[in-house]
Design an enzyme around this catalytic site. Sequence first.
Site, PDB file in Angstrom:
ATOM      1  CG  ASP A 107      -0.248   0.108   2.537  1.00  0.00           C
ATOM      2  OD1 ASP A 107       0.759  -0.620   2.729  1.00  0.00           O
ATOM      3  OD2 ASP A 107      -0.686   0.898   3.392  1.00  0.00           O
ATOM      4  CD  GLU A 132       4.296   0.199   6.926  1.00  0.00           C
ATOM      5  OE1 GLU A 132       5.233   0.410   7.717  1.00  0.00           O
ATOM      6  OE2 GLU A 132       3.896   1.060   6.085  1.00  0.00           O
TER       7      GLU A 132
END
Length: 417
Positions: free
Chosen positions: A87, A182
């Site tokens: 991400d 994350e």
Amino acid sequence: MSNYTNVNQSLRQRFIRYAKIDTQSDPGSNTCPSTEKQKNLARLLVEEMIEMGITDAEMDNNGYVYGTIPATSDKKLPVIFFCSHMDTSPDCSGENVKPLIHQNYQGDDIVLPDDPTIVLRLAEHKDLKHQIGNDIITASGTTLLGADNKAGVAAIMEAAAFLTKNPAIKHGTIKILFTPDEEIGRGVDNVDLDKLGADFGYTIDGETLGSIEDETFSADGATLIVNGVSTHPGFAKGKMENAIKIVSDIINALPKDQFTPETTSEKEGFIHPVSFGGQVEQAEAQFIIRDFTDEKLAEHGSLLEQTIKNVMENYPKSTYKLEITPQYRNMKQILDQHPKIVEYGIEAIKRAGVVAKPQRIRGGTDGSRLSFMGLPCPNIFAGEHAFHSKQEWVSVQDMEKAAQTIVNIAGIWEEKG
């Protein structure tokens, strides 16, 4: 990786391919992954791993990607994993990223064409002075680049491709893990440790070439809810206690010349308000609390609560609730018990022809939490810089050294096993 002559071209193409995929995570979502579009990169990574011969590569329902490079050594060796997150940060748009290659960088200002006010200047980006002659990749000026952490993803995938093409290189079983979310603090919330099946690992999510990080913040989150007294503003004298103003007073009463992100560095911690909202009757603020020791972290929490109590004395009809919850802890507490993991990481960086730079992170990584889940996990450089911003950049040559370091780590554990 000296006999892999196409690594530079292959790596840049791989990174650009990943960077173009929008994988921005969403802290307001309760799903896993928080955005379905993260699975677009996950699916591509699975396809590419299968093509390179990693036959068990898969994406689970939560968007985590797993794969195994089988051992080529007969020795009984620990199982190592390498991890990066897919991400990108919610702080800056990740939609329609246009990666640009600035070849043979010579120290000039880099003006990004889609917004010429976005300029990378040598005086502001100190690590650029070490990139003379290298190839720099940026976005075009309207988005982040996504080098955090697609530089790490690309380095792991390039190392995996190299190892699968060169089975003569001796190593133990290697596991690959790519995580979602994350950037919003949920990177390992749903990792399947049994499926991963590793003993320890390395996240590839660091900044400066040669850095290896074995220490992070310890972190708590705090939620403050203030219940004030609401009444008609035309008849409020002596009656109203405005929750919005109370929370504002609390934030304003916190230290301004210390214990804040803008006044601290190195091993100094802070109390940081990150969101605030509400109405006259009830208002809420969210804080993050950070330091490198649990003792200092607790002191910051106590300071926050004492500040709240002091302010609340001015509002006798109002009440508050403060909830402090653990987020992650300094991974050095775990890694110091397993010194070889960091030692071999440093040796691997040196064998790549790079000066190893042991450092601490004023933040956290997936490795922080994995370390406390039984998988000690320092952080290795990926070469990403100016992350979470339109000025984000990465050097192709730094990513190449990260990939080489991964291969070296695998070989060193086999040599010494």
